[in-house]
Design a protein around this motif. Structure first.
Motif, short mmCIF file in Angstrom:
data_model
loop_
_atom_site.label_atom_id
_atom_site.label_comp_id
_atom_site.label_asym_id
_atom_site.label_seq_id
_atom_site.Cartn_x
_atom_site.Cartn_y
_atom_site.Cartn_z
N ALA A 122 0.82 -1.22 0.00
CA ALA A 122 0.00 0.00 0.00
C ALA A 122 0.85 1.26 0.00
O ALA A 122 0.36 2.35 -0.30
CB ALA A 122 -0.93 0.01 1.21
N GLY A 123 2.12 1.14 0.37
CA GLY A 123 3.02 2.29 0.28
C GLY A 123 3.16 3.08 1.57
O GLY A 123 3.82 4.12 1.58
N PHE A 124 2.54 2.61 2.66
CA PHE A 124 2.72 3.31 3.93
C PHE A 124 4.00 2.81 4.62
O PHE A 124 4.40 1.65 4.41
CB PHE A 124 1.51 3.08 4.84
N PRO A 125 4.61 3.66 5.44
CA PRO A 125 5.85 3.22 6.12
C PRO A 125 5.55 2.26 7.26
O PRO A 125 5.44 2.66 8.42
CB PRO A 125 6.45 4.55 6.62
N ALA B 158 1.60 0.37 13.78
CA ALA B 158 2.00 1.68 13.26
C ALA B 158 0.79 2.59 13.06
O ALA B 158 0.94 3.80 12.94
CB ALA B 158 2.75 1.50 11.93
N PHE B 159 -0.40 2.01 13.04
CA PHE B 159 -1.63 2.79 12.82
C PHE B 159 -2.35 3.10 14.14
O PHE B 159 -3.52 3.47 14.13
CB PHE B 159 -2.59 2.03 11.90
N GLY C 13 -5.66 5.27 15.27
CA GLY C 13 -6.63 5.38 14.18
C GLY C 13 -7.59 4.19 14.17
O GLY C 13 -7.41 3.23 14.91
N ARG C 14 -8.58 4.27 13.30
CA ARG C 14 -9.60 3.21 13.25
C ARG C 14 -9.02 1.89 12.75
O ARG C 14 -9.50 0.82 13.13
CB ARG C 14 -10.76 3.65 12.37
N LEU C 15 -8.00 1.96 11.88
CA LEU C 15 -7.40 0.72 11.37
C LEU C 15 -6.80 -0.11 12.50
O LEU C 15 -6.89 -1.34 12.51
CB LEU C 15 -6.32 1.03 10.34
N LEU D 248 -5.66 6.51 10.15
CA LEU D 248 -4.31 5.95 10.26
C LEU D 248 -3.65 6.19 11.61
O LEU D 248 -2.62 5.57 11.90
CB LEU D 248 -3.40 6.56 9.17
N MET E 233 1.16 7.83 12.02
CA MET E 233 1.24 7.24 10.67
C MET E 233 0.77 8.24 9.62
O MET E 233 1.32 8.29 8.51
CB MET E 233 0.41 5.96 10.60
N ALA F 282 3.66 10.57 9.10
CA ALA F 282 4.80 9.86 8.49
C ALA F 282 4.52 9.49 7.05
O ALA F 282 5.40 9.59 6.19
CB ALA F 282 5.10 8.60 9.31
N SER F 283 3.28 9.07 6.76
CA SER F 283 2.98 8.65 5.40
C SER F 283 2.94 9.85 4.45
O SER F 283 3.38 9.75 3.29
CB SER F 283 1.67 7.86 5.34
N ASN G 233 6.53 10.65 3.89
CA ASN G 233 7.11 9.56 3.10
C ASN G 233 6.75 9.71 1.61
O ASN G 233 7.59 9.53 0.73
CB ASN G 233 6.59 8.23 3.65
N GLN G 234 5.49 10.05 1.36
CA GLN G 234 5.07 10.21 -0.04
C GLN G 234 5.72 11.44 -0.67
O GLN G 234 6.01 11.45 -1.86
CB GLN G 234 3.54 10.31 -0.13
N LYS H 23 9.00 10.19 -1.80
CA LYS H 23 8.86 9.33 -2.98
C LYS H 23 8.59 10.15 -4.24
O LYS H 23 8.99 9.78 -5.33
CB LYS H 23 7.75 8.31 -2.77
N LEU I 151 -1.62 9.17 -1.50
CA LEU I 151 -2.15 8.80 -0.19
C LEU I 151 -3.49 8.08 -0.33
O LEU I 151 -3.78 7.10 0.36
CB LEU I 151 -2.30 10.05 0.69
N GLY J 88 -3.05 4.46 -1.53
CA GLY J 88 -2.58 3.59 -0.45
C GLY J 88 -3.71 3.24 0.50
O GLY J 88 -3.81 2.11 0.99
#
Lengths: 268, 80
Positions: free
Chosen positions: A135-138, A203-204, A207-209, B18, B22, B25-26, B29-30, B33, B53, B56
């Protein structure tokens, strides 16, 4: 539907409140005269069925809410297939216990259903890892995930060797011995990808995830603990562990229903 | 557009899904990139950042919800 997570949370507290004191004080008048074995058999069987069914429905709906091309659709579908197999197994056990009024048979056709469900659970977690990594998240590097998975595999194998030693040595029929080993081994196979998913989804946090995955992963950790205790309970005749085993299985299904419901609420 | 303000706005929208850490950071990060450097972002860079974003997020929340979040991100950075 909107209130289901709160309902599931309350149900989890009720389960702990009902089963845990029974394990600690089995001879208390409350359990001797009022909440008898028959009550516990029905309560345990029906609550497991209700929450497994809820987890199945919500995971199926969650899978359907992702379009065909989405990498998360297949693992959600696999999760729901595994839950369906478990629901079949629990339905058989509930029929025997509640309708026929007989003790839970072991081994039984229910075990065949449970065994069919496990490979889908193992596969779904590896697929989730792949989908979430892409998904591209760190969420950590591949090397980090390999290290976490390897450490978890070694740690869990060590626990397995220690915990399953007495189960292996017990003099029980071959099929029973195979099942007593197969359940914890499958759980250990599940817990390796679960440990990586914990790293990814932690890492999330906030949040809701995270609330979704904390519930689902807690469900499988409870299930694993229940299977190891059940192997002890059956093999070594530790009847005193039964309420704890029942509580762990029921809590596992409550957590799974909660996580799947939250995912469905998020993605619908 | 000011980069810091854009990142703040995107973080605010993404945090409920997230988590704040996160989300920030995301977004950063993007930016890396997409090779976005400096303190200012062009509208095209903001568009690309929001798109990344959103794609993802798709795997976690599904296409429809991700599209709604993308729209919310666009509204949020519109005021940056």
């Amino acid at each position: 539907m909107r209130h289901f997570p709160a309902l599931a949370g309350a149900a989890g507290l009720v389960v702990v409140a009902v089963f845990l004191p029974k394990a600690l004080f089995p001879e208390a008048p409350l359990y001797r005269d009022w909440l008898t074995e028959a009550f516990f058999t029905r309560f345990g069987a029906l609550s497991k069925l209700v929450f497994l069914a809820a987890a199945l429905v919500f995971s199926h709906r969650a899978a359907s809410s992702f379009d065909e091309a989405n990498a998360a659709r297949l693992p959600w579908r696999f999760l729901s297939v595994g839950l369906f197999a478990f629901l079949l197994g629990q339905s058989y056990l509930a029929f025997v216990q509640v309708v026929l009024g007989q003790p839970s048979p072991y081994p039984s056709p229910a075990d065949a259903a449970f065994m069919m469900g496990y490979p889908f659970f193992v596969a779904c977690f590896w697929l989730f890892i792949r989908a979430y990594r892409e998904a591209g998240f760190p969420v950590g590097t591949a090397a980090q995930h390999v290290r976490i998975g390897s450490a978890a595999a070694l740690g869990l194998a060590a626990i397995g060797v220690v915990a399953l030693g007495p189960v292996l040595q017990a003099s029980v029929p071959g099929l029973e011995r195979a099942l007593n080993l197969a359940y914890p081994v499958f759980d250990l196979l599940i817990l390796v990808p679960v440990s990586i998913l914990l790293r990814i989804t932690f890492a999330f946090r906030g949040g809701r995830l995270w609330t979704i995955w904390a519930a689902i992963l807690a469900g499988f950790i409870s299930m694993g603990a229940g299977d190891i205790l059940y192997a002890y309970f059956v093999t070594l005749g530790h009847g005193d562990l039964e309420p704890i085993v029942d509580a762990l299985y029921t809590l596992a299904y409550v957590f799974l229903a909660l996580g799947c419901a939250r995912q469905y609420q998020l993605s619908r | 557009m000011n980069k810091s303000q854009v990142l703040d706005a995107l973080t605010a929208v993404l945090s409920p899904y997230l988590g704040a850490t996160m989300a920030r950071a995301s977004a950063q990060n993007q930016c890396q990139k997409l090779a976005i450097e400096g303190d200012q972002l062009t509208p095209a860079q903001v568009e690309a950042l929001v798109g990344k974003l959103g794609s993802g997020l798709n795997v976690f929340v599904g296409r429809e919800k991700a599209a709604a979040v993308v729209a919310e991100m666009k509204r949020a950075v519109g005021g940056s």
